[in-house]
Motif scaffolding. Structure first.
Motif, PDB file in Angstrom:
ATOM      1  N   PHE A  27       2.107   4.665  -2.864  1.00  0.00           N
ATOM      2  CA  PHE A  27       0.906   4.676  -2.021  1.00  0.00           C
ATOM      3  C   PHE A  27       0.809   3.383  -1.217  1.00  0.00           C
ATOM      4  O   PHE A  27       0.552   3.404  -0.006  1.00  0.00           O
ATOM      5  N   HIS A  31       0.752   3.136   2.695  1.00  0.00           N
ATOM      6  CA  HIS A  31      -0.446   2.611   3.358  1.00  0.00           C
ATOM      7  C   HIS A  31      -0.080   1.435   4.256  1.00  0.00           C
ATOM      8  O   HIS A  31      -0.537   1.344   5.402  1.00  0.00           O
ATOM      9  N   ASN A  35      -0.452   1.235   8.243  1.00  0.00           N
ATOM     10  CA  ASN A  35      -1.305   0.214   8.880  1.00  0.00           C
ATOM     11  C   ASN A  35      -0.604  -0.496  10.031  1.00  0.00           C
ATOM     12  O   ASN A  35      -1.244  -0.830  11.027  1.00  0.00           O
ATOM     13  N   ARG A  58      -6.061  13.499   7.758  1.00  0.00           N
ATOM     14  CA  ARG A  58      -7.175  14.416   7.469  1.00  0.00           C
ATOM     15  C   ARG A  58      -6.810  15.877   7.683  1.00  0.00           C
ATOM     16  O   ARG A  58      -7.413  16.769   7.097  1.00  0.00           O
ATOM     17  N   ILE A 126      -8.751  -6.936  -7.799  1.00  0.00           N
ATOM     18  CA  ILE A 126      -8.175  -5.939  -6.880  1.00  0.00           C
ATOM     19  C   ILE A 126      -9.027  -4.660  -6.892  1.00  0.00           C
ATOM     20  O   ILE A 126      -9.281  -4.057  -5.851  1.00  0.00           O
ATOM     21  N   PHE A 129     -11.927  -5.327  -4.881  1.00  0.00           N
ATOM     22  CA  PHE A 129     -11.535  -5.321  -3.471  1.00  0.00           C
ATOM     23  C   PHE A 129     -11.428  -3.881  -2.947  1.00  0.00           C
ATOM     24  O   PHE A 129     -11.892  -3.579  -1.841  1.00  0.00           O
ATOM     25  N   VAL A 130     -10.841  -2.979  -3.750  1.00  0.00           N
ATOM     26  CA  VAL A 130     -10.646  -1.600  -3.277  1.00  0.00           C
ATOM     27  C   VAL A 130     -12.015  -0.945  -3.009  1.00  0.00           C
ATOM     28  O   VAL A 130     -12.198  -0.259  -1.995  1.00  0.00           O
ATOM     29  N   THR A 138     -13.549   2.845   5.185  1.00  0.00           N
ATOM     30  CA  THR A 138     -13.493   4.315   5.093  1.00  0.00           C
ATOM     31  C   THR A 138     -14.873   4.920   5.320  1.00  0.00           C
ATOM     32  O   THR A 138     -15.030   5.812   6.141  1.00  0.00           O
ATOM     33  N   VAL A 152      -9.772   4.398  13.917  1.00  0.00           N
ATOM     34  CA  VAL A 152      -9.166   3.422  13.015  1.00  0.00           C
ATOM     35  C   VAL A 152      -8.827   2.122  13.754  1.00  0.00           C
ATOM     36  O   VAL A 152      -9.150   1.024  13.287  1.00  0.00           O
ATOM     37  N   LEU A 156     -10.492  -1.567  12.961  1.00  0.00           N
ATOM     38  CA  LEU A 156      -9.700  -2.731  12.529  1.00  0.00           C
ATOM     39  C   LEU A 156      -9.881  -3.880  13.528  1.00  0.00           C
ATOM     40  O   LEU A 156     -10.010  -5.044  13.141  1.00  0.00           O
ATOM     41  N   PHE A 160     -11.526  -7.373  12.156  1.00  0.00           N
ATOM     42  CA  PHE A 160     -10.709  -8.583  12.039  1.00  0.00           C
ATOM     43  C   PHE A 160     -10.858  -9.526  13.228  1.00  0.00           C
ATOM     44  O   PHE A 160     -10.057 -10.436  13.427  1.00  0.00           O
ATOM     45  N   MET A 173      -4.809  -9.807  -0.528  1.00  0.00           N
ATOM     46  CA  MET A 173      -3.396  -9.410  -0.470  1.00  0.00           C
ATOM     47  C   MET A 173      -2.516 -10.380  -1.258  1.00  0.00           C
ATOM     48  O   MET A 173      -1.520  -9.982  -1.854  1.00  0.00           O
TER      49      MET A 173
HETATM   50  C1  HEM Z   1      -4.893  -5.878   5.037  1.00  0.00           C
HETATM   51  C2  HEM Z   1      -4.789  -4.857   4.238  1.00  0.00           C
HETATM   52  C3  HEM Z   1      -5.347  -3.489   4.471  1.00  0.00           C
HETATM   53  C4  HEM Z   1      -5.824  -2.899   5.619  1.00  0.00           C
HETATM   54  C5  HEM Z   1      -5.890  -3.486   7.018  1.00  0.00           C
HETATM   55  C6  HEM Z   1      -6.246  -1.561   5.268  1.00  0.00           C
HETATM   56  C7  HEM Z   1      -6.778  -0.641   6.158  1.00  0.00           C
HETATM   57  C8  HEM Z   1      -7.333   0.567   5.801  1.00  0.00           C
HETATM   58  C9  HEM Z   1      -7.978   1.493   6.710  1.00  0.00           C
HETATM   59  C10 HEM Z   1      -8.150   1.277   8.207  1.00  0.00           C
HETATM   60  C11 HEM Z   1      -8.407   2.559   5.990  1.00  0.00           C
HETATM   61  C12 HEM Z   1      -9.146   3.810   6.531  1.00  0.00           C
HETATM   62  C13 HEM Z   1      -8.116   4.763   7.071  1.00  0.00           C
HETATM   63  C14 HEM Z   1      -8.722   6.007   7.691  1.00  0.00           C
HETATM   64  O1  HEM Z   1      -9.933   6.167   7.656  1.00  0.00           O
HETATM   65  O2  HEM Z   1      -7.942   6.821   8.212  1.00  0.00           O
HETATM   66  C15 HEM Z   1      -8.024   2.317   4.613  1.00  0.00           C
HETATM   67  C16 HEM Z   1      -8.286   3.168   3.566  1.00  0.00           C
HETATM   68  C17 HEM Z   1      -7.956   2.906   2.258  1.00  0.00           C
HETATM   69  N1  HEM Z   1      -7.267   1.826   1.773  1.00  0.00           N
HETATM   70 FE1  HEM Z   1      -6.635   0.265   2.832  1.00  0.00          FE
HETATM   71  N2  HEM Z   1      -6.038  -1.356   3.926  1.00  0.00           N
HETATM   72  C18 HEM Z   1      -5.488  -2.520   3.400  1.00  0.00           C
HETATM   73  C19 HEM Z   1      -5.113  -2.747   2.086  1.00  0.00           C
HETATM   74  C20 HEM Z   1      -5.320  -1.862   1.053  1.00  0.00           C
HETATM   75  C21 HEM Z   1      -4.924  -2.087  -0.311  1.00  0.00           C
HETATM   76  C22 HEM Z   1      -4.184  -3.314  -0.797  1.00  0.00           C
HETATM   77  C23 HEM Z   1      -5.299  -1.008  -1.023  1.00  0.00           C
HETATM   78  C24 HEM Z   1      -5.134  -0.707  -2.494  1.00  0.00           C
HETATM   79  C25 HEM Z   1      -4.892  -1.618  -3.417  1.00  0.00           C
HETATM   80  C26 HEM Z   1      -5.955  -0.106  -0.118  1.00  0.00           C
HETATM   81  C27 HEM Z   1      -6.511   1.083  -0.467  1.00  0.00           C
HETATM   82  C28 HEM Z   1      -7.136   1.949   0.404  1.00  0.00           C
HETATM   83  C29 HEM Z   1      -7.768   3.190  -0.009  1.00  0.00           C
HETATM   84  C30 HEM Z   1      -7.847   3.715  -1.458  1.00  0.00           C
HETATM   85  C31 HEM Z   1      -8.283   3.773   1.152  1.00  0.00           C
HETATM   86  C32 HEM Z   1      -9.077   5.079   1.241  1.00  0.00           C
HETATM   87  C33 HEM Z   1      -8.150   6.187   1.571  1.00  0.00           C
HETATM   88  C34 HEM Z   1      -8.946   7.448   1.629  1.00  0.00           C
HETATM   89  O3  HEM Z   1      -9.248   7.956   0.563  1.00  0.00           O
HETATM   90  O4  HEM Z   1      -9.276   7.889   2.723  1.00  0.00           O
HETATM   91  N3  HEM Z   1      -5.945  -0.652   1.143  1.00  0.00           N
HETATM   92  N4  HEM Z   1      -7.365   1.109   4.537  1.00  0.00           N
END
Ligand code: HEM
Length: 245
Positions: A27, A31, A35, A58, A126, A129-130, A138, A152, A156, A160, A173
């Motif tokens: 995952f 992810h 990104n 989606r 962590i 953070f999540v 989200t 998206v 972002l 940022f 991170m």
């Molecule tokens: C700089 C680091 C990160 C950025 C810029 C980022 C960015 C994003 C973005 C933009 C979304 C929404 C995506 C959408 O709506 O289509 C998202 C969802 C998510 N991210 Fe990250 N992410 C980062 C790191 C992480 C990390 C390290 C984890 C886990 C340890 C994580 C877990 C998740 C989860 C669980 C979701 C929700 C997914 C869902 O169920 O729709 N993210 N992230």
């Protein structure tokens, strides 16, 4: 052998830790690569590539599944893997401690090594953070003024350009990378893969894998903050299903 019996054995627990660990790591890899599409610009129709990717997440599985359904299946698999992983790692740690030939019989409190304590605290950090991250990017509930559903790239971009969020994400991170480095390495040990001939290569693998994740994830907040990234497009100029809002 019944399933409960399989989990009751040491080998069963190790298999659960390894399989759930690979799912979670997969995952993170997916992810992170998703990104970095922020740096790939727009499609010919002007829609940012990362927005197209978000839309794909989606709508995947359609028409067999309806909008968002497949994403929910993936979410349930991830949550199950996370719970199975954390619970089983703790059970294995307790087992290993009890199996230690010389126990700390005189200490009342369970003596945790500094690295076990680091893993526990960084793991909790962590997890926090999540939760923060889902509320931020989200659901958008953390900073609703700067959040637009499904945009998206724009989300972002706005998140940022705020230094506070950049610091929080990059710090998280770094903790994630340290947690993963240690986690991957001890997973190899738990699974009995470590051996003096291989240890250097296993450590190198753990270091390179976590460094790639750290750099890939951190590049997005840092790139948005420090780089000269284009402003998000005006949704009114985009074709359906991306435009017109
Ligand atoms: C700089 C680091 C990160 C950025 C810029 C980022 C960015 C994003 C973005 C933009 C979304 C929404 C995506 C959408 O709506 O289509 C998202 C969802 C998510 N991210 Fe990250 N992410 C980062 C790191 C992480 C990390 C390290 C984890 C886990 C340890 C994580 C877990 C998740 C989860 C669980 C979701 C929700 C997914 C869902 O169920 O729709 N993210 N992230």
């Amino acid at each position: 052998m019944s399933r409960t019996h399989f989990y009751g054995t040491l080998v069963g627990k190790k298999v659960v830790v390894a399989v759930s660990g690979v799912i979670l790591f997969g995952f993170l890899l997916g992810h992170m690569t998703g990104n970095i599409k922020v740096f790939l610009g727009d499609e010919a129709n002007g829609v940012p590539k990362i927005d197209v990717y978000g839309y794909f997440l989606r709508t995947m599985g359609e028409p067999i599944f309806s909008y968002g359904q497949m994403l929910w299946i993936v979410r349930i698999v991830l949550i199950t893997a996370l719970l199975a992983h954390v619970v089983t790692v703790i059970l294995l740690a307790v087992h290993n401690r009890n199996a230690r030939p010389v126990r700390y019989a005189q200490t009342k409190r369970i003596a945790a090594t500094p690295s076990a304590r680091f893993m526990m605290w960084s793991g909790l950090f962590i997890l926090a953070f999540v939760i923060f991250h889902i509320l931020h990017l989200t659901t958008g509930s953390l900073d609703p003024k700067h959040f637009v559903q499904d945009r998206v790239y724009g989300n972002l971009y706005r998140a940022f350009h705020n230094g506070g969020f950049v610091v929080i994400y990059v710090t998280a991170m770094v903790f994630l990378a340290l947690h993963l480095y240690h986690g991957i390495w001890s997973l190899f040990q738990t699974l009995g893969l470590d051996n003096p001939d291989r240890n250097k290569r296993l450590r190198m693998f753990a270091a390179l894998a976590t460094l790639a994740l750290l750099l890939g994830f951190a590049s997005v907040p840092l790139g948005m903050f420090l780089g000269d990234m284009p402003e998000p497009p005006n949704p009114a100029n985009l074709p359906p299903p991306y435009g017109g809002r």
